[in-house]
Structure formats: structure tokens, C-alpha cells
Design a protein around this motif. Structure first.
Motif, PDB file in Angstrom:
ATOM      1  N   ALA A 168      -4.082   3.380   5.578  1.00 15.13           N
ATOM      2  CA  ALA A 168      -2.786   2.980   5.979  1.00 15.13           C
ATOM      3  C   ALA A 168      -1.889   4.113   5.443  1.00 15.13           C
ATOM      4  O   ALA A 168      -1.952   4.262   4.147  1.00 15.13           O
ATOM      5  CB  ALA A 168      -2.617   1.554   5.677  1.00 15.13           C
ATOM      6  N   PRO A 169      -0.803   4.384   6.190  1.00 13.52           N
ATOM      7  CA  PRO A 169       0.102   5.488   5.701  1.00 13.52           C
ATOM      8  C   PRO A 169       0.992   4.886   4.549  1.00 13.52           C
ATOM      9  O   PRO A 169       1.603   3.946   4.684  1.00 13.52           O
ATOM     10  CB  PRO A 169       0.867   5.784   6.684  1.00 13.52           C
ATOM     11  CG  PRO A 169       0.639   4.732   8.165  1.00 13.52           C
ATOM     12  CD  PRO A 169      -0.687   4.171   7.436  1.00 13.52           C
ATOM     13  N   GLY A 170       0.991   5.590   3.313  1.00 18.94           N
ATOM     14  CA  GLY A 170       2.026   4.935   2.390  1.00 18.94           C
ATOM     15  C   GLY A 170       1.481   5.767   1.281  1.00 18.94           C
ATOM     16  O   GLY A 170       0.478   6.347   0.941  1.00 18.94           O
ATOM     17  N   GLN A 171       2.613   5.779   0.411  1.00 18.22           N
ATOM     18  CA  GLN A 171       2.358   6.418  -1.242  1.00 18.22           C
ATOM     19  C   GLN A 171       1.437   5.755  -1.930  1.00 18.22           C
ATOM     20  O   GLN A 171       1.397   4.283  -1.820  1.00 18.22           O
ATOM     21  CB  GLN A 171       3.309   6.475  -2.130  1.00 18.22           C
ATOM     22  CG  GLN A 171       4.800   7.476  -1.474  1.00 18.22           C
ATOM     23  CD  GLN A 171       5.715   7.392  -2.489  1.00 18.22           C
ATOM     24  OE1 GLN A 171       6.004   7.169  -3.546  1.00 18.22           O
ATOM     25  NE2 GLN A 171       7.098   7.447  -1.620  1.00 18.22           N
ATOM     26  N   PRO A 172       0.663   6.185  -2.635  1.00 20.42           N
ATOM     27  CA  PRO A 172      -0.664   5.348  -3.577  1.00 20.42           C
ATOM     28  C   PRO A 172       0.157   4.479  -4.458  1.00 20.42           C
ATOM     29  O   PRO A 172       1.062   4.726  -4.991  1.00 20.42           O
ATOM     30  CB  PRO A 172      -1.519   6.539  -4.244  1.00 20.42           C
ATOM     31  CG  PRO A 172      -0.946   7.667  -3.652  1.00 20.42           C
ATOM     32  CD  PRO A 172       0.318   7.654  -2.971  1.00 20.42           C
ATOM     33  N   CYS A 173      -0.459   3.298  -4.643  1.00 17.98           N
ATOM     34  CA  CYS A 173      -0.061   2.275  -5.464  1.00 17.98           C
ATOM     35  C   CYS A 173      -1.003   1.522  -6.072  1.00 17.98           C
ATOM     36  O   CYS A 173      -1.985   1.001  -5.264  1.00 17.98           O
ATOM     37  CB  CYS A 173       1.036   1.263  -4.760  1.00 17.98           C
ATOM     38  SG  CYS A 173       1.743   0.114  -5.652  1.00 17.98           S
TER      39      CYS A 173
END
Ligand code: BEZ
Ligand code: FE
Length: 294
Positions: A122-127
Motif C-alpha cells: 500500500a502506498p505510504g511512508q513506513p510506520c
């Protein structure tokens, strides 16, 4: 039952429920009728307005299918979902509060080992998210089952993209000490679906469709009330104007931002990343409630 007029219609409809065998249904229909009629009287509802309402509900029906539930969106944006959630889930002091379920939960999401990456591209900054599930006495809830789901950085849940792939969604079991951890993407604020009648209603009344950034959780464990809640991201500009009225201040948490480097799971992350730590406190099961879906 003849010559019913605007003064006698309400009692005539209420009387028509007299033979209803289901007492609860009779109570609900009676109250619904009284409130609907009171509303029409209070605003002196015109025939044009009545028909606009019928058209609105018809459009809501036409846009609704197994992926899009316009009636739930209507209930959410009118605060009815949060009202029913709040009055149905009073939590003892110290227990994590509940909030709206929303329309994007999926039954039977993939099960991941504790610590896994649930983002699945899923697109997004790692968390990295971690925490502990405890009971109201502070004891860890071993093996609690957590369902987690969230939108991606484009504001979409996997189910809104079509296809059957699960992304940024999964189930995990807390360990013997109630601890859980997973990698996902950073939660971002997003707009609820607003290309239908509910979106037009929001625009007409001067409201927006934004929800503050959040992660959804459903946590189940035998002997405890199932908790359906969110964790909201502190600092989000929509915390005080959530389109569905779901924010509770106890559910707001800080996501910490980190420069590239070693991630909590020991791997190296070459981009900036975030971490969230949030603990949940489950309420003891109330007698008469259905068993959790574990
Ligand atoms: C959600 O948080 O997923 C949601 C809640 C209510 C309406 C739309 C979306
Ligand atoms: Fe959501």
C-alpha cells in the motif's frame, strides 16, 4: 379511520401498530412515527421538500452496492452512527473508548504473525506500530486478536480500489504478555466517499468530507467486550471537524517521525519513517452480550 386530518394523523398511525406482536418493534415504530411527524410539523415540510427527500433516498439506494454503503455514510455524517456507538458502548473508567466502525472493515482479513508487515505494498511512508492489550486491572490480555485496517496515502482503503487484494489490513494475535507489533504505512487524513448524495448534502450545508488520520482496530478476547475503535494522529487539522463525529481525545496519539536509520524491527529503513505506541484497555464482558468473533 376516516377524515383523518393533520391534527389526528399521528395518533391514527400510532394506533395502527396496536396489534404488533413484537413489543420492541411497536415501541420503535411508535417513536419513529411521532418524531417524523413532529419534524414535518416543526419545519412545515413542503411537498417539494418531501419529494426532494424521497429523491435523495432513492439516489442513496441506487449508488449503494456491496462495496459502497451510502446509507451508512448518511448515518455517519448525521452523527447517528456515533450516537448509537456511544450509547451502546459505555466503557468503565480507564478502558479504551469505542468509536464508529465505518464501512471499510473486511471479515476474514489475512492473519499475520506478530511483528509482520501488513502494508502489502500500500502506498505510504513506513510506520511501525506497537502496544499492549491489558484488562481493566492492568493485567495483559494474552493472545488478544487484533484486526487492523487503514487507508493509504492517497486516502483509499484497499476495498475502494477494487480487486480482492488486502492492503494495509490484517489480523494479528498479541503475545502472552498482550504485546503486539506490526509494520504498516503512515495514517493520513482522507475524505469519505463524497461523489454521491451524501457528498452533495455535505456541500449544500457547507461541510467538508474529511476524516482526521486514524488507524482502525477491532480487538477481541474471551471474557472481554469486543473493542471497536480508532487511534487518531495528533496534530491533524481535522481532529475538531471529523465528518463523522468520531474523535475522542483519549484516542489521540503522537506518531513519532524518524530520519532514515534502524527501524524498531532491527531492519534498516532508507526513508524517513514513523512509529506509534498505543496501549488498549479492554472492558470486562457484560453478561448477555454475544460471544466475541474469535
Ligand atoms: C472510516 O473511518 O473508515 C469511515 C467512517 C465513516 C464513514 C466513512 C469512512
Ligand atoms: Fe477510516
Amino acid at each position: 379511520m376516516r377524515n383523518i386530518d393533520e391534527n389526528t394523523i399521528t395518533e391514527a398511525v400510532v394506533a395502527s401498530f396496536a396489534d404488533c406482536k413484537d413489543e420492541r418493534l411497536r415501541t420503535v415504530m411508535t417513536s419513529l412515527t411521532r418524531h417524523l411527524h413532529a419534524f414535518a410539523r416543526e419545519v412545515r415540510l413542503t411537498e417539494e421538500e418531501w419529494f426532494a427527500g424521497i429523491r435523495f433516498l432513492t439516489e442513496a439506494g441506487h449508488i449503494t452496492d456491496d462495496k459502497r454503503q451510502e446509507f451508512i455514510l448518511l448515518s455517519d455524517t448525521l452523527g447517528l452512527s456515533m450516537l448509537v456507538t456511544a450509547q451502546s458502548n459505555p466503557k468503565p473508567a480507564g478502558c479504551t473508548e469505542a468509536t464508529v466502525f465505518g464501512p471499510f472493515f473486511v471479515e476474514g482479513a489475512p492473519v499475520f504473525p506478530n511483528g509482520a508487515d501488513i502494508s502489502n505494498g500500500a502506498p505510504g511512508q513506513p510506520c511501525w506500530v506497537s502496544g499492549q492489550v491489558r484488562d481493566s486491572s492492568g493485567r495483559p490480555v494474552a493472545g488478544a486478536l487484533l484486526d487492523v485496517w487503514q487507508s493509504d496515502e492517497e486516502g483509499l482503503y484497499d476495498v475502494q480500489r477494487g480487486g480482492d487484494e488486502h492492503r494495509a489490513r490484517g489480523r494479528l494475535r498479541a503475545d502472552d504478555d498482550g504485546r503486539f507489533a506490526f509494520r504498516t504505512i503512515l495514517a493520513e487524513s482522507y475524505q469519505i466517499p463524497h461523489d454521491g448524495p451524501v457528498g452533495r448534502m455535505l456541500e449544500a450545508v457547507g461541510r467538508h468530507a474529511w476524516r482526521p488520520a486514524h488507524l482502525h482496530f477491532m480487538i477481541q478476547a474471551p471474557g472481554h467486550e469486543t473493542l471497536i475503535t480508532h487511534v487518531f494522529r495528533n496534530g491533524d487539522q481535522h481532529l475538531d471537524s471529523d465528518a463523522v463525529f468520531g474523535v475522542r481525545s483519549t484516542l489521540i496519539a503522537d506518531w513519532a517521525r524518524h530520519e532514515p536509520g534502524q527501524a524498531p524491527d532491527g531492519t534498516r529503513c532508507d526513508t524517513p519513517f514513523h512509529t506509534l505506541r498505543y496501549d488498549f484497555v479492554l472492558a470486562p464482558e457484560r453478561s448477555g452480550l454475544t460471544a466475541p468473533r474469535t
